[in-house]
Design a protein around this motif. Structure first.
Motif, PDB file in Angstrom:
ATOM      1  N   THR A  22      85.029 121.466   1.938  1.00 42.94           N
ATOM      2  CA  THR A  22      84.068 121.921   2.946  1.00 42.94           C
ATOM      3  C   THR A  22      82.958 120.913   3.195  1.00 42.94           C
ATOM      4  N   GLY A  23      82.903 119.875   2.419  1.00 43.34           N
ATOM      5  CA  GLY A  23      81.885 118.841   2.602  1.00 43.34           C
ATOM      6  C   GLY A  23      82.483 117.486   2.292  1.00 43.34           C
ATOM      7  N   GLY A  24      81.699 116.424   2.465  1.00 45.08           N
ATOM      8  CA  GLY A  24      82.214 115.105   2.180  1.00 45.08           C
ATOM      9  C   GLY A  24      82.854 114.472   3.406  1.00 45.08           C
ATOM     10  N   ARG A  25      83.464 113.300   3.185  1.00 41.82           N
ATOM     11  CA  ARG A  25      84.031 112.514   4.277  1.00 41.82           C
ATOM     12  C   ARG A  25      85.407 111.985   3.891  1.00 41.82           C
ATOM     13  N   PHE A  26      86.355 112.084   4.851  1.00 43.76           N
ATOM     14  CA  PHE A  26      87.684 111.496   4.691  1.00 43.76           C
ATOM     15  C   PHE A  26      87.878 110.435   5.770  1.00 43.76           C
ATOM     16  N   LEU A  27      88.342 109.277   5.379  1.00 46.31           N
ATOM     17  CA  LEU A  27      88.770 108.247   6.322  1.00 46.31           C
ATOM     18  C   LEU A  27      90.251 107.993   6.057  1.00 46.31           C
ATOM     19  N   ILE A  28      91.077 108.278   7.056  1.00 44.25           N
ATOM     20  CA  ILE A  28      92.525 108.197   6.901  1.00 44.25           C
ATOM     21  C   ILE A  28      93.060 107.023   7.706  1.00 44.25           C
ATOM     22  N   THR A  29      94.011 106.280   7.151  1.00 47.29           N
ATOM     23  CA  THR A  29      94.753 105.292   7.926  1.00 47.29           C
ATOM     24  C   THR A  29      96.201 105.761   8.004  1.00 47.29           C
ATOM     25  N   THR A  30      96.813 105.561   9.161  1.00 45.68           N
ATOM     26  CA  THR A  30      98.149 106.106   9.369  1.00 45.68           C
ATOM     27  C   THR A  30      98.831 105.414  10.542  1.00 45.68           C
ATOM     28  N   ARG A  31     100.150 105.383  10.518  1.00 51.40           N
ATOM     29  CA  ARG A  31     100.903 104.918  11.686  1.00 51.40           C
ATOM     30  C   ARG A  31     101.183 106.064  12.650  1.00 51.40           C
ATOM     31  N   ARG A  32     100.919 107.269  12.210  1.00 56.09           N
ATOM     32  CA  ARG A  32     101.177 108.441  13.045  1.00 56.09           C
ATOM     33  C   ARG A  32     100.079 108.601  14.083  1.00 56.09           C
ATOM     34  N   ALA A  33     100.457 108.493  15.357  1.00 53.91           N
ATOM     35  CA  ALA A  33      99.478 108.619  16.436  1.00 53.91           C
ATOM     36  C   ALA A  33      99.218 110.070  16.811  1.00 53.91           C
ATOM     37  N   SER A  34     100.107 110.973  16.429  1.00 54.72           N
ATOM     38  CA  SER A  34      99.976 112.373  16.843  1.00 54.72           C
ATOM     39  C   SER A  34     100.035 113.272  15.611  1.00 54.72           C
ATOM     40  N   GLY A  35      99.759 114.563  15.828  1.00 51.93           N
ATOM     41  CA  GLY A  35      99.822 115.535  14.742  1.00 51.93           C
ATOM     42  C   GLY A  35      98.493 115.777  14.057  1.00 51.93           C
ATOM     43  N   TRP A  36      97.413 115.155  14.574  1.00 54.54           N
ATOM     44  CA  TRP A  36      96.113 115.278  13.915  1.00 54.54           C
ATOM     45  C   TRP A  36      95.223 116.331  14.555  1.00 54.54           C
ATOM     46  N   HIS A  37      95.727 116.998  15.573  1.00 61.09           N
ATOM     47  CA  HIS A  37      94.919 117.996  16.269  1.00 61.09           C
ATOM     48  C   HIS A  37      94.485 119.102  15.303  1.00 61.09           C
ATOM     49  N   GLY A  38      93.204 119.353  15.289  1.00 63.44           N
ATOM     50  CA  GLY A  38      92.677 120.430  14.466  1.00 63.44           C
ATOM     51  C   GLY A  38      92.310 120.034  13.056  1.00 63.44           C
ATOM     52  N   ILE A  39      92.727 118.834  12.614  1.00 59.66           N
ATOM     53  CA  ILE A  39      92.390 118.441  11.242  1.00 59.66           C
ATOM     54  C   ILE A  39      91.667 117.099  11.170  1.00 59.66           C
ATOM     55  N   ALA A  40      91.778 116.265  12.205  1.00 63.06           N
ATOM     56  CA  ALA A  40      91.135 114.952  12.161  1.00 63.06           C
ATOM     57  C   ALA A  40      90.904 114.448  13.578  1.00 63.06           C
ATOM     58  N   GLN A  41      89.912 113.600  13.723  1.00 63.94           N
ATOM     59  CA  GLN A  41      89.648 112.935  15.000  1.00 63.94           C
ATOM     60  C   GLN A  41      90.338 111.575  14.982  1.00 63.94           C
ATOM     61  N   PRO A  42      91.327 111.347  15.861  1.00 67.52           N
ATOM     62  CA  PRO A  42      92.063 110.081  15.805  1.00 67.52           C
ATOM     63  C   PRO A  42      91.288 108.926  16.437  1.00 67.52           C
ATOM     64  N   LEU A  43      91.484 107.740  15.894  1.00 66.15           N
ATOM     65  CA  LEU A  43      90.905 106.511  16.419  1.00 66.15           C
ATOM     66  C   LEU A  43      92.031 105.479  16.519  1.00 66.15           C
ATOM     67  N   SER A  44      92.393 105.107  17.752  1.00 64.03           N
ATOM     68  CA  SER A  44      93.483 104.160  17.965  1.00 64.03           C
ATOM     69  C   SER A  44      92.997 102.737  17.740  1.00 64.03           C
TER      70      SER A  44
END
Length: 652
Positions: free
Chosen positions: A185-207
């Motif tokens: 419920t708190g803190g910060r996640f920075l994710i790297t991924t080759r997946r361009a889709s599927g992040w709706h509702g869980i992460a803000q994508p940055l291309s």
């Protein structure tokens, strides 16, 4: 146990190792006793806070170049307060996602604690990384709890605390991290991924895109240890992809070769070059390895790899999706494109085209059976060349494909079409006609005088001859095409109808009104019966018929004008049924009818039709209504003429 032991007497006991097993001397009864552990007190409760300066980051920031806009976007995104914040940096493998994440996280060690890097390519990797985080939080747990228990303990600590930053590197599937993200419920996640889709509702994508050319050159020179001739050209050939630039610079420095020499190796054996690294470099971090992992994940969608290998022979940008339609059923092609885009192997554009990085193409071309795939890519271009809507786009892909082999490998069908489309790239009509003549000669020699390709080439040459003023040659070519299409496709086939209509228009323009009108009438009748009154071929034939009657009315107004009005009005009724009153065909016929009514002396009728034309025609969005100005000019002329003759301005 480190060695075997025995119990020698009745009731005696042999013990081995940590006494996990006890056996009576006669072997009749065996007892298993687990090792008893005493948990330290701190293992029973979660730590209240993390140890100071708890940092775990890879050393990837020394070669960081550019990326100021992306860093600024991350700064802005993580400024939000309250709740967990998740950013997912996505892009093609080797584009620098991990390097960007490491650079940004390294600059935030004074703002967050812990700042922790976890390789999360698989669920197992994620669990292991969380288990190591738990040990870093409570070192006494390393040999006490199982990895699964340590992982769960880390998640519980994250859920109860704020002010931390976790970098989850190379996540393969959003589903792998969804549960973890949902429990915090708190803190910060920075994710790297080759997946361009599927992040709706869980992460803000940055291309993330490739580097700018000057940045790619700077990266190469920093690794190489200085400037070198040909660096810009090589970086451009590598598409400014960071991993490829790093790989090339390190290899050039170690092998003592120039960027030009590396480019030559790349052209000859891309599969070897992209699999090679300098000594001491990470063998897993090569272009070939990174992308092969992605394609392995797409193995359950075989059309995806087939598409990737086909488009590898075309230009990297502006590939129409329609070119791929023959490869599989529409749902299969769509699904394959979706998955390729989701894994950042291609980019899908809003205009119905797709693009692919040139290095992805190079690796795809190097696969087994390359020549067979090349032939398939060429055949697909042949299909598109027969009904090409955009010659420039098509020719760009043909030119790219033809550059990979000598002309002996290019299929005869494509070989025949290529010179024809080159006509748009030469300045003079004479050169254009010469290219079209070459195309027709090749097509007739390799494919025969009646093949579909030959018919298309001959028709283009006829159009070119007409534009150049050689009307006799154009007529001969169209007549030959009419014979060919009638024999090959049948006299009622669309190809034959279209050819007959084109020949009729040409005859009318040459002044042969009788034969031209007769051919147009035959075309219209066949098109209506075979394809329907609302078909494009029928409407084209109707337009040529109307033109024929207009010319007859002008040539002999007393004899033909009234009949021309009647004929064109009937054609107009058909066009309105097909397209509505504001359709292109009805408006064209209304324009023609207004002129013919004027020729017949019916000024009131001509005024009424012209006013109706002005009322119903759409006004262009850009405001350049040239045809509207002409119609108003015509109407003014008709009104003046009616006034001079004292004829009523409204016809009966």
């Amino acid at each position: 146990m480190s060695g075997s032991v025995e119990a020698s007497g009745d009731g005696s006991i042999a013990a081995g190792g940590s006494i996990r097993q006890a056996l009576t001397g006669d072997g009749a009864v065996a007892h298993f006793v687990e090792t008893s552990l005493t948990l330290p007190p701190e293992a029973l409760e979660l730590p209240l806070e993390a140890p100071p300066h708890m940092i775990n980051l890879p050393g990837r920031t020394g070669l960081f170049i550019g990326r100021e806009p992306e860093l600024a976007r991350l700064d802005s995104a993580f400024e939000d307060t309250g709740g967990v914040v998740v950013q997912a940096v996505h892009g093609l493998g080797g584009i620098g996602k991990s390097t960007l994440a490491a650079k940004w996280a390294a600059g935030r060690t004074g703002s967050y604690n812990p700042v922790w890097w976890i390789t999360a390519e698989t669920p197992g990797d994620l669990e292991a990384g969380l288990a190591e985080l738990a040990v870093a939080l409570q070192p006494a747990l390393r040999d006490v709890l199982s990895p699964q228990a340590r992982s769960e303990r880390a998640v519980r600590w994250l859920a109860e605390h704020e002010g931390w930053l976790l970098v989850l590197d190379n996540v393969s599937d959003p589903a792998d991290v969804r549960r973890l993200l949902g429990r915090t419920t708190g803190g910060r996640f920075l994710i790297t991924t080759r997946r361009a889709s599927g992040w709706h509702g869980i992460a803000q994508p940055l291309s993330l895109d490739v580097l700018e050319l000057p940045q790619a050159v700077e990266l190469f020179e920093r690794i190489h240890g200085g400037t070198a001739e040909g660096v810009e050209e090589l970086c451009a050939e590598l598409g400014c992809l960071p991993l490829a630039v790093e790989q090339a610079a390190a290899y050039c420095a170690e092998a003592r070769i120039t960027p030009d020499a590396y480019g030559e190796l790349l052209a000859r054996r891309p599969e070897r070059v992209f699999a090679s690294t300098a000594e001491g470099a990470d063998g897993e971090q090569t272009i070939a390895r990174v992308w092969r992992v992605t394609m392995d994940r797409l193995a359950d969608t075989p059309v995806a790899e087939r598409i990737l290998r086909v488009i590898a022979w075309w230009a990297p940008d502006g590939i129409p999706r329609t070119y791929l339609a023959p490869l599989a059923d529409a749902p299969e092609v769509t699904e394959a494109l979706r998955r390729l885009a989701a894994h950042s192997m291609i980019s899908l554009r809003e205009d119905g085209t797709l693009s692919v990085h040139r290095l992805v193409q190079a690796v795809a071309r190097a696969g087994e059976g390359a020549e067979e795939i090349y032939d398939e890519a060429a055949r697909l271009l042949v299909v598109q060349g027969l009904s090409c809507e955009d010659d420039t786009v098509w020719m760009g892909h043909v030119a790219t494909l033809a550059g990979y082999y000598d002309m002996g490998r290019v299929p005869p069908e494509l070989w025949a079409l290529v010179p024809m489309y080159l006509g748009d790239y030469v300045p003079s009509h004479d050169q254009t006609v010469e290219l079209y003549e070459q195309a027709l000669e090749r097509s007739e020699r390799f494919l025969g005088p009646r093949s579909r390709i030959t018919v298309v080439v001959r028709r283009r040459l006829a159009d070119c001859c007409w534009t150049a003023g050689d009307h006799d040659r154009a007529s001969q070519l169209l007549s030959k095409n009419l014979t060919a299409t009638s024999m090959v496709f049948g006299h009622k086939a669309p190809e034959t109808i279209e050819t007959r209509t084109a020949l009729a228009r040409l005859q009318l323009q040459r002044g042969d009104l009788g034969n031209g009108l007769s051919r147009a009438t035959i075309s219209a009748r066949h098109a209506e019966r075979t394809l329907g009154e609302d078909s494009a071929e029928a409407l084209r034939a109707h337009a040529v018929m109307a033109e024929g009657w207009r010319l007859k009315a002008r040539a002999k107004p007393r004899r033909s004008a009234r009949m021309a009005v009647t004929k064109i009005e009937r054609l107009l009724e058909k066009a309105v049924r097909a397209q509505g009153e504001a359709g292109e065909a009805p408006l064209h016929l209304m324009w023609t009818l207004g002129e013919v009514r004027e020729t017949a002396g019916d000024l009131a009728g001509a005024i009424r039709v012209t006013e109706d034309y002005l009322h119903k025609r759409p006004v262009p969005d850009d405001g350049a209504d040239t045809q509207g100005l002409l119609a108003r000019e015509r109407l003014d002329g008709l009104l003046r003429k009616a006034g001079e003759s004292d004829e009523p301005a409204v016809g009966g």
